[in-house]
Every structure is written in structure tokens, then in C-alpha cells.
Design an enzyme around this catalytic site. Structure first.
Site, PDB file in Angstrom:
ATOM      1  N   HIS A   1      11.935  -0.055   1.767  1.00  0.00           N
ATOM      2  CA  HIS A   1      11.026   1.088   1.814  1.00  0.00           C
ATOM      3  C   HIS A   1      11.789   2.400   1.640  1.00  0.00           C
ATOM      4  O   HIS A   1      12.857   2.431   1.037  1.00  0.00           O
ATOM      5  CB  HIS A   1      10.215   1.056   3.106  1.00  0.00           C
ATOM      6  CG  HIS A   1       9.139  -0.005   3.109  1.00  0.00           C
ATOM      7  ND1 HIS A   1       8.385  -0.318   4.227  1.00  0.00           N
ATOM      8  CD2 HIS A   1       8.695  -0.836   2.121  1.00  0.00           C
ATOM      9  CE1 HIS A   1       7.521  -1.270   3.931  1.00  0.00           C
ATOM     10  NE2 HIS A   1       7.701  -1.612   2.660  1.00  0.00           N
TER      11      HIS A   1
ATOM     12  N   TYR B   1      -3.128  -2.088   4.091  1.00  0.00           N
ATOM     13  CA  TYR B   1      -2.976  -3.373   3.413  1.00  0.00           C
ATOM     14  C   TYR B   1      -4.372  -3.980   3.269  1.00  0.00           C
ATOM     15  O   TYR B   1      -5.039  -4.260   4.269  1.00  0.00           O
ATOM     16  CB  TYR B   1      -2.063  -4.311   4.210  1.00  0.00           C
ATOM     17  CG  TYR B   1      -0.600  -3.994   4.085  1.00  0.00           C
ATOM     18  CD1 TYR B   1       0.229  -4.772   3.278  1.00  0.00           C
ATOM     19  CD2 TYR B   1      -0.032  -2.922   4.757  1.00  0.00           C
ATOM     20  CE1 TYR B   1       1.582  -4.488   3.155  1.00  0.00           C
ATOM     21  CE2 TYR B   1       1.312  -2.621   4.635  1.00  0.00           C
ATOM     22  CZ  TYR B   1       2.115  -3.413   3.841  1.00  0.00           C
ATOM     23  OH  TYR B   1       3.453  -3.120   3.710  1.00  0.00           O
TER      24      TYR B   1
ATOM     25  N   HIS C   1      -0.964  -3.255  -1.118  1.00  0.00           N
ATOM     26  CA  HIS C   1      -0.461  -2.209  -0.220  1.00  0.00           C
ATOM     27  C   HIS C   1      -0.775  -0.849  -0.837  1.00  0.00           C
ATOM     28  O   HIS C   1      -0.249  -0.493  -1.890  1.00  0.00           O
ATOM     29  CB  HIS C   1       1.049  -2.378  -0.034  1.00  0.00           C
ATOM     30  CG  HIS C   1       1.689  -1.280   0.771  1.00  0.00           C
ATOM     31  ND1 HIS C   1       3.049  -1.138   0.877  1.00  0.00           N
ATOM     32  CD2 HIS C   1       1.169  -0.264   1.502  1.00  0.00           C
ATOM     33  CE1 HIS C   1       3.331  -0.090   1.625  1.00  0.00           C
ATOM     34  NE2 HIS C   1       2.197   0.452   2.015  1.00  0.00           N
TER      35      HIS C   1
ATOM     36  N   HIS D   1      13.360  -5.837  -2.119  1.00  0.00           N
ATOM     37  CA  HIS D   1      12.303  -4.967  -1.598  1.00  0.00           C
ATOM     38  C   HIS D   1      12.742  -4.258  -0.325  1.00  0.00           C
ATOM     39  O   HIS D   1      13.211  -4.880   0.631  1.00  0.00           O
ATOM     40  CB  HIS D   1      11.053  -5.797  -1.317  1.00  0.00           C
ATOM     41  CG  HIS D   1       9.903  -4.985  -0.816  1.00  0.00           C
ATOM     42  ND1 HIS D   1       9.276  -4.020  -1.576  1.00  0.00           N
ATOM     43  CD2 HIS D   1       9.257  -4.987   0.379  1.00  0.00           C
ATOM     44  CE1 HIS D   1       8.300  -3.476  -0.880  1.00  0.00           C
ATOM     45  NE2 HIS D   1       8.269  -4.043   0.318  1.00  0.00           N
TER      46      HIS D   1
END
Length: 618
Positions: free
Chosen positions: A394, A206, A310, A392
Site C-alpha cells: 500500500h 471493499y 477495492h 502488492h
């Protein structure tokens, strides 16, 4: 300059059909380019129960198009067509679990028209959104993974030849597609862009950099935002968040960059709490509605901002240097409302955990009525209107929905994606803006699949960790930045046999591990090590999920600065809600022999055949 001239091939068509061909492209509301060279372009429109496509492809051979469950060839719904010797053709196919292609005995694709010149083929066809054919894919508002291919030759008697490298895949929302509106020529813009950031040799980074928004003499509105992703880095840059920071930062800090969440990062980064824009991989630019804009230029507006990028580098490439960023278009012609962003879902923490080896695990992040009651009654008693949502998660994420409750009764979902694609995350504009009132509540619900993982999956920043978040774009802007929850840790530890209270950390949401004293089998292990040591099975994982969904939760209810609403940090049980009644399924006959029917014009008919990996990457 004139466009390409096509010879129109029509077989047994009426004058009405001929007129439809001449008006090719009229009425199509959406479009996309499927390949990087612009050789495969599609348009589409839908109405109630049907959808119509038009493909324009740089080939004089066959054109292939399909819908895949995961972007691969297996178990896909495919249509192939073209023009050969002056005659158009189209065929409905499907693939089995071994990627072999078969002609579908139910032909549910209808040829509308086909045209060809010396370089291009145009093919238009339609189908029902739900055909009631188990070999066809139902088309919904969720993400659809389309696959495409083409060949220089038409389909022969032995079937279509292998397409070679002329193939690909792309995720789209066919029924909820957000086309980027044209920005008027001459519109002012500014850019926030990293320059030559050395991406570290590790899988997740990040990177944060401070910028100052150009000062304007009076209030303006940002009306559109475009990503500027360095060419070739589309898979490297996973998402970009823009935070509002303290207005009094030293000018010398502008342009300074550092790895985020690092012990040595500048203290000024800690003042950047409020998300004002979010972009994620696969997304395109975002245009605000005509009556809403992101305000700049007043004392309440962002001046110093932090751009967090990211970088996802799972293959550990070395020597990567990136210069990606965002472009903002703004105007002095003010809109009626100022836009805001609220982050909702599960508070990002190690206390959000998923057991390994599960085909499904569900997490819930509550934006509690107590938080919305306090903040809205103080700021906007008449409520706020949500106009777009970005969901959102992953790599383990499979489905996300944002649920809306009023007086414990469930309303229509704010947003839903039953086929979530990690590589395609963008704001979904709501067809109808949603009013959220004081006392309403929201739940961001994420479904995961952890099959193939041997250890726990933790809430965290890496793409191998997990998140369950939704970013809500709304107006008018109020002083609420985050509305989230997190299940308390002691109940999760109790499930694996840790009976004693682990100490003051049991209600903390800090992400560092604490150590366990007893029982002996976990003595001096961190809670993460203890969770990994537990012998998980599907049965135990399912039982753990049921326990976690009923555990008391820690509420997060924060303002734009580092201040908090009084409800922040409260521990409370999840509310008992009345789920919305599910609509009755569409009537489909058990044997769906009537759902298709023959194509309306002659087609090239072939015996059933199999081709291994017709659209495959091999």
C-alpha cells in the site's frame, strides 16, 4: 490508407544511418501510449547494456522525455529534442532538488534519427542503461517513472519554453515490460461486471459480488483477462480479486452484492477462499503463456466466484456509482497445463505493524519450507513452475522482492521492484520460469517509509493500512491457496514493556484488539492503543524492526477450500538463511567524464540555464 508522411532530416549521416531512418520502428519490441489522447507514443528496445527509444508526438516543436525518482520534476534525468529548420537536435538535461533544469555537462543521449511532417515529430535516441553519470538515472528491471512534455515551438536560444498542460507521467517497466498479446479475432469471452455500485462516502470500501461462470459442456482454458475499468474511475478502482467459492451455492445468490468483511454480509461469501486471479491499479490485461491456461468446465474448476473490488476514495467524493469488472477470453483448444495462484507474504492482520517516523522498515512474510514440503510432496513431488508474480503493498511501500531459498541457500530472486509504485501494480512475467521444489522456501520482503506518520501503521485492508503480499502464477495447479506467516504478538508487546502474557490471544491472528492489564501505563488499553502510546523514535523503531524479524512466526498453509494443511497454525522461529552473494558493481570511474561524449551529430548548444518546473504540474 497510407500512414503519415515524414520529411527526414539528416545531418552528416552516412548511407547506413539513412537506411536506419527509413526503417523507423523496425525492431522495437515494446510500446506504450503516455497520454489519454494518444498524442504521445513511445517504442523502445534494449540489448545488454543499451536502450533505444522512439517517440512519435503530435507537435512540430520540441519533445521532452525523462526519468523521475517519484513522478515529480525534482532530481529527474531529462532529454529534449526535435527538428528545427531542417536540422535535428537533442540535449541531455537534469533537474536539481528545486526542480530547476540544467544542461548536463555529460551528454549521454545519442540521437539516432529525427523526422517531422506538418503535424508530428518522430525522435529516436539511445543511451546506456548505466551511464556512470551521477546526474543520470540508472535503468533497471524495477519500475521506472517516466515524465513527458512537448511544446508547439522548438527550443530557442534561451531554452525550452514552458509546456503548459502538455505534460504528464507514467510508470513503466522498461526492462521487464509485459506487452499484451493479440487475442485471435472471434475468441469467446465472458464478463464479470458490477452494475451501478454505489460507492460509500468513505475512503476505503471493499465491494463483493457473486457470479456464476458460464457453464461449458467440457473443459476449456481461460487464456487472457482484461480489466474493464469505468472511464474516469482509474484512480477509484484500486484492485480486483477473483475468488473461487463453494460449487453448491444457491443460484438466487448470483448477482447479489454487498460490502465485503461486513457483519451483515451473506454467509455464502465465507466459502470464497481461493484467489484465482488478481488485478491492481495501473496494470493492463494479462495473457497466459501458450502452454498454460486457467481451467473451467470440470468439477475441480471454479463455477461460483466472488469478485472483490477495492474502491479507494481518500477525497471522500459523494455520489460515485461504478460499473467496473473483468473480461475473460477462453478457448476449447486446451493448453498443456492448468494454472494456479498462491498468495504468499505476511498474513493480513493488525499484528503486522509499522512504527511511525521511519525512513525504512522491513517486513518479511515466509512461505515456509514445511508448508511447501507437505503440500508439494502430496500433490506434485516434481515441483511447480512459477511464470508470473504480482507484488502488492500500500501507500507506505517503497520496495518489494520475492526471495527463493533451497537448502537454506538463496537463489536468484523470483521478482524484485526497488522503486515500487502504489499506483502501478501488475503481474511481472518471468523471463525464465522458476521451478519450486518440496522443501524450498520463499520470503516476500517489503520495505516501507513511515516518515510523516504520527501513529502506528497497521496491517489491514485500507490503503492507509499496509500489506506485504505476492501472488504467484504457476503450473501445474495444486491444492495450495495461501502460504504465509505473521510474527507473534507477545514479543512485539514485550518491546514496549508489556511483560505478562496477554492471554490466549497471544498466538491468535484475529484482527480484533485485546486489552492489556499491566503495566499500569497501558492498563485497560487495547494493544493498538498501547502501541500508539509508546514514545517512538527512529532509534527505537529500528530496534523494534530488528526484534520483529527474529520473533517466532505463526504459519498459514491453507488449501483451496476452507481446509488446511497440517502445518497451519504452527509457531516456529524464522530460519537462518545464507543470503545470495551480491554481484560486484559495474566499474564506473570516480569522475565519470568518459561515460558520455559528444552526440554523434551536431546539436543545438546552449549555455547552462535554469528553468523552474519545466515539466511541473503548475
Amino acid at each position: 490508407m497510407t500512414g503519415p508522411k515524414y520529411a527526414c532530416y539528416l545531418v552528416f549521416l552516412t548511407t547506413f544511418r539513412f537506411s536506419a531512418v527509413l526503417s523507423s520502428g523496425i525492431g522495437f519490441k515494446h510500446s506504450a501510449v503516455l497520454d489519454s489522447h494518444g498524442k504521445y507514443r513511445i517504442k523502445w528496445k534494449h540489448h545488454e547494456t543499451t536502450i533505444t527509444f522512439e517517440m512519435e508526438v503530435e507537435t512540430t516543436g520540441y519533445v521532452g522525455f525523462g526519468f523521475s525518482p517519484n513522478g515529480e520534476m525534482a532530481l529527474s534525468d531529462i532529454v529534449i529534442g526535435g527538428v528545427e529548420n531542417g536540422k535535428p537536435y537533442i540535449q541531455d538535461y537534469f533537474t536539481d532538488s528545486k526542480s530547476k533544469v540544467h544542461r548536463d555537462p555529460e551528454q549521454n543521449y545519442r540521437l539516432e534519427y529525427a523526422m517531422e511532417n506538418s503535424t508530428h515529430t518522430v525522435l529516436a535516441f539511445s543511451r546506456e542503461l548505466r551511464t556512470c553519470d551521477r546526474r543520470d538515472k540508472d535503468l533497471t528491471e524495477s519500475t521506472v517513472r517516466v515524465i513527458w512534455a512537448y511544446h508547439s515551438e522548438d527550443v530557442g536560444l534561451s531554452g525550452p519554453k514552458y509546456h503548459g498542460s502538455n505534460r504528464g507521467r507514467k510508470s513503466l517497466r522498461l526492462l521487464n515490460h509485459r506487452d499484451t498479446a493479440d487475442i485471435p479475432a472471434g475468441t469467446d469471452f465472458f464478463e464479470l461486471q458490477n452494475f451501478d455500485v454505489p460507492v460509500p462516502f468513505k475512503d476505503t470500501t471493499y465491494w463483493c459480488q457473486l457470479f456464476k461462470i458460464p457453464e461449458v459442456q467440457r473443459k476449456h482454458h481461460i487464456i487472457a483477462v482484461e480489466p474493464m475499468i469505468e472511464k474516469g474511475h482509474e484512480n477509484l478502482v484500486h484492485h480486483i480479486l477473483l475468488y473461487q467459492c463453494d460449487r453448491e451455492l444457491n443460484a438466487s445468490e448470483h448477482g447479489s452484492g454487498h460490502e465485503c468483511y461486513h457483519p451483515n454480509m451473506p454467509d455464502s461469501f465465507l466459502t470464497c477462499e481461493t484467489v484465482i486471479f488478481a488485478w491492481a491499479t495501473g496494470g493492463e490485461g494479462f495473457t497466459y503463456p501458450q502452454h498454460v491456461g486457467l481451467s473451467i468446465g470440470t468439477s475441480l474448476d471454479p463455477l461460483n466466484v466472488l469478485m472483490e473490488v477495492h474502491y479507494d476514495n481518500p477525497s471522500l467524493q459523494q455520489g460515485l456509482v461504478d460499473s467496473s469488472g473483468l473480461r475473460f477470453f477462453y478457448t476449447s483448444v486446451l493448453r498443456r497445463y492448468d494454472a494456479g495462484v498462491i498468495e504468499t507474504g505476511v498474513w493480513v492482520s493488525l499484528y503486522h505493524m509499522l512504527p511511525p517516523g521511519l525512513p525504512e522498515y522491513v517486513s518479511e512474510g515466509h512461505c515456509a519450507k514445511e508448508c511447501l514440503q507437505e503440500s508439494l510432496e502430496h500433490e506434485m513431488p516434481s515441483g511447480i513452475r512459477i511464470f508470473a508474480v504480482l507484488m502488492h503493498s500500500h501507500l507506505a511501500g517503497r520496495a518489494i522482492r520475492v526471495r527463493h531459498f533451497r537448502n537454506k541457500d538463496e537463489l536468484q530472486h523470483l521478482a524484485q521492484d526497488d522503486e515500487f509504485d502504489f499506483n502501478f501494480q501488475e503481474f511481472q512475467s518471468l523471463t525464465d520460469e522458476r521451478l519450486v521444489l518440496p522443501g524450498d522456501s520463499l520470503i516476500t520482503e517489503c520495505k516501507y517509509n513511515t516518515e510523516g506518520r504520527e501513529n502506528m501503521t497497521w496491517g489491514g485492508l485500507s490503503t492507509r493500512d499496509e500489506m506485504c503480499l505476492s501472488y504467484l502464477l504457476y503450473y501445474p495447479r495444486i491444492n495450495l491457496a495461501r502460504c504465509e506467516s505473521l510474527p507473534e504478538i507477545s514479543g512485539q508487546l514485550k518491546f514496549i514493556g508489556v511483560k505478562k502474557n496477554p492471554g490466549p490471544c497471544h498466538v491468535s491472528v484475529q484482527t480484533w484488539p485485546f486489552y492489556i492489564k499491566s503495566p499500569r501505563r497501558y492498563s485497560n488499553l487495547s494493544f493498538t492503543e498501547a502501541m500508539d502510546k509508546f514514545k517512538w523514535s527512529r532509534k527505537r523503531g529500528k530496534a523494534f524492526n530488528e526484534v520483529v524479524l527474529q520473533l517466532p512466526m505463526n504459519l498459514r498453509c491453507s488449501k483451496h477450500s476452507q481446509d488446511e494443511w497440517s502445518i497451519q497454525g504452527t509457531i516456529m522461529s524464522p530460519p537462518k538463511m545464507r543470503a545470495k552473494a551480491q554481484p560486484l558493481p559495474s566499474p564506473c570511474s570516480e569522475v565519470s567524464t568518459l561515460s558520455g561524449g559528444p552526440a554523434p551529430i551536431p546539436t543545438l548548444l546552449y549555455s547552462v540555464f535554469s528553468i523552474v518546473a519545466l515539466f511541473s504540474a503548475d
